[in-house]
Design a protein around this motif. Structure first.
Motif, mmCIF file in Angstrom:
data_model
loop_
_atom_site.group_PDB
_atom_site.id
_atom_site.type_symbol
_atom_site.label_atom_id
_atom_site.label_comp_id
_atom_site.label_asym_id
_atom_site.label_seq_id
_atom_site.Cartn_x
_atom_site.Cartn_y
_atom_site.Cartn_z
ATOM 1 N N THR A 133 0.590 -1.141 -0.373
ATOM 2 C CA THR A 133 -0.126 0.205 -0.139
ATOM 3 C C THR A 133 0.732 1.376 -0.253
ATOM 4 O O THR A 133 2.448 1.090 0.625
ATOM 5 C CB THR A 133 -0.715 -0.142 0.689
ATOM 6 N N ASP A 134 0.378 2.289 -0.120
ATOM 7 C CA ASP A 134 1.069 3.284 -1.006
ATOM 8 C C ASP A 134 1.480 4.067 1.370
ATOM 9 O O ASP A 134 2.582 4.552 1.018
ATOM 10 C CB ASP A 134 0.451 5.048 -0.761
ATOM 11 N N ARG A 135 1.141 3.725 2.925
ATOM 12 C CA ARG A 135 1.313 4.300 3.536
ATOM 13 C C ARG A 135 2.621 2.716 3.691
ATOM 14 O O ARG A 135 3.331 3.688 4.560
ATOM 15 C CB ARG A 135 -0.128 3.381 4.550
ATOM 16 N N ASP A 185 5.415 3.709 2.065
ATOM 17 C CA ASP A 185 6.423 4.999 2.514
ATOM 18 C C ASP A 185 7.026 5.038 3.472
ATOM 19 O O ASP A 185 8.070 5.671 3.893
ATOM 20 C CB ASP A 185 4.718 6.450 3.075
ATOM 21 N N VAL A 186 6.498 4.315 4.348
ATOM 22 C CA VAL A 186 7.155 3.848 6.089
ATOM 23 C C VAL A 186 8.133 3.080 5.764
ATOM 24 O O VAL A 186 8.928 3.571 6.082
ATOM 25 C CB VAL A 186 6.448 2.794 6.596
ATOM 26 N N LEU A 233 4.156 11.772 7.592
ATOM 27 C CA LEU A 233 3.538 11.367 6.979
ATOM 28 C C LEU A 233 1.921 11.603 7.622
ATOM 29 O O LEU A 233 0.931 10.651 7.276
ATOM 30 C CB LEU A 233 2.976 10.040 7.396
ATOM 31 N N LEU A 241 0.860 10.040 10.822
ATOM 32 C CA LEU A 241 0.455 9.405 11.318
ATOM 33 C C LEU A 241 0.950 9.051 12.714
ATOM 34 O O LEU A 241 1.956 9.311 12.628
ATOM 35 C CB LEU A 241 0.819 7.775 10.009
ATOM 36 N N SER A 257 -0.345 3.354 14.564
ATOM 37 C CA SER A 257 -0.405 3.550 13.273
ATOM 38 C C SER A 257 0.828 2.832 12.616
ATOM 39 O O SER A 257 0.510 1.559 12.102
ATOM 40 C CB SER A 257 -1.041 4.338 11.912
ATOM 41 N N ILE A 258 1.483 3.642 12.970
ATOM 42 C CA ILE A 258 3.630 2.888 12.233
ATOM 43 C C ILE A 258 3.744 2.800 12.780
ATOM 44 O O ILE A 258 4.029 1.053 11.861
ATOM 45 C CB ILE A 258 3.841 4.237 12.434
ATOM 46 N N VAL A 318 1.706 -0.301 11.032
ATOM 47 C CA VAL A 318 2.287 -0.908 9.251
ATOM 48 C C VAL A 318 3.707 -1.796 9.219
ATOM 49 O O VAL A 318 3.721 -2.186 8.504
ATOM 50 C CB VAL A 318 3.105 0.610 8.535
#
Length: 345
Positions: free
Chosen positions: A9-11, A14-15, A41, A43, A47-48, A51
């Motif tokens: 996913t985009d998220r 990014d992470v 982000l 977030l 949440s991080i 991910v």
């Protein structure tokens, strides 16, 4: 097997990029709070963490210690290098530094050694250059007596290079040594070793060589020895081994010792570099992807050097820690290969 990059996913992407970029810059695991503070982000740390847990389950991240944050696995680094890395072209100063070494006057091997040293300094890794054994064009040959049955054979190339070999000379007088050296120098100046060997052995075979028996035997023995000693073995130049001993390595002296031992085993490194000769792009070996450095946490970036006609005339690269700055070093190796192509082609 890790997920393909397009399936993240985009998220997650990014992470993952932030973790890899931070790890390559610092060599340290990255925590969720750090990512939340630096990433922009928007977030929460929770949440991080979720991910990062997903990325760990996908085999892309790992936690070296409990609550120590995450760092990319070798699989994660491979995914990053193949699918996410944005190359950074060498600066004008970096290009000039490499080109100055390759274009320096003097023997070719000195220019290669200087280029490897420059690449080492710029990449903070060990610089390596592998080229086929180059036959020198002869300028002078002489034999210097060492003892009653041994002499030092000295071959001087037209490029100023000097090679010495100890030769057994039973029954050869000092006069025969001088006669053999003068004969070879007079007839072979301007020829390569293989050309010289063919000419002299043909003259001796046709009994046209104006030599006495001792000098004739000395000439034959010297030419055969030099030809067999070359044996088309590649010349491997390694510069900057000390750069492989970073702060992390100081806590793992066994790994450092093994890595330096492997760098001394040049035949294995030569075979590894030769495996990068196929294709045009730089080849990247990350950690255990190559057996030679599987236990030492090292990566190799290697690029074939091709002449204008497409022949492979060498291989250039770097050996460094797994957390190499691949985006910066790969283009630097590419530029060095192109620069050496002009020297070796």
């Amino acid at each position: 097997m890790a997920q393909p990059i397009h399936e993240l996913t985009d998220r997650a992407r990014d992470v993952f990029r932030i973790v890899v970029d931070s790890y390559l810059a610092t060599g340290a695991p990255v925590g969720s709070r750090t990512i939340a503070q630096l990433s922009g982000l928007n977030l929460s740390p929770a949440s991080i963490r979720g991910v990062m847990q997903d990325l760990e389950e996908a085999g892309l991240l790992a936690a070296p210690h409990v609550s120590a944050g995450r760092m990319p696995t070798e699989t994660g680094l491979r995914l990053f290098v193949d699918g996410m890395m944005h190359a950074m072209e060498p600066s004008a100063q970096e290009r000039a530094t490499i080109a100055a070494q390759a274009d320096s006057a003097g023997p070719v091997e000195e220019a290669l050694a200087g280029t490897a040293a420059a690449l080492s300094g710029l990449s903070a890794s060990a610089g390596v250059v592998l080229v086929p054994k180059r036959e020198p064009v002869l300028r002078q040959v002489s034999f210097v007596p060492l003892s009653g049955t041994r002499a030092l054979a000295v071959l001087v190339g037209a490029d100023g290079s000097v090679e010495n070999r100890v030769l057994e000379t039973p029954g050869a007088s000092p006069a025969a040594l001088v006669e053999a050296g003068n004969y070879l120098t007079a007839r072979l100046s301007g020829l390569t070793l293989s050309e010289a060997r063919s000419r002299i052995l043909r003259e001796i075979g046709q009994e046209r060589a104006e030599l006495d028996a001792a000098a004739r035997a000395l000439v034959e023995r010297g030419l055969v020895m030099w030809s067999e000693d070359g044996d088309h073995r590649p010349v491997l130049i390694v510069r900057g081994q000390a750069r492989l001993i970073d702060d992390a390595a100081s806590h793992d002296l066994d790994r450092v010792r093994q890595l330096l031992d492997e760098l001394e085993g040049k035949e294995e490194i030569a075979r590894l570099l030769e495996s990068a000769q196929d294709g045009d792009a730089a080849r990247i070996f990350i950690g255990s992807e190559n057996k030679l450095f599987a236990l030492t946490g090292s990566s190799v970036i290697a690029k074939p050097v091709r002449a204008l006609d497409g022949r492979v005339v060498g291989v250039v690269g770097v050996i460094g820690p797994v957390r190499l700055n691949y985006a910066r070093v790969v283009p630097m190796v590419d530029f060095t290969a192109a620069t050496l192509a002009r020297l070796l082609g």
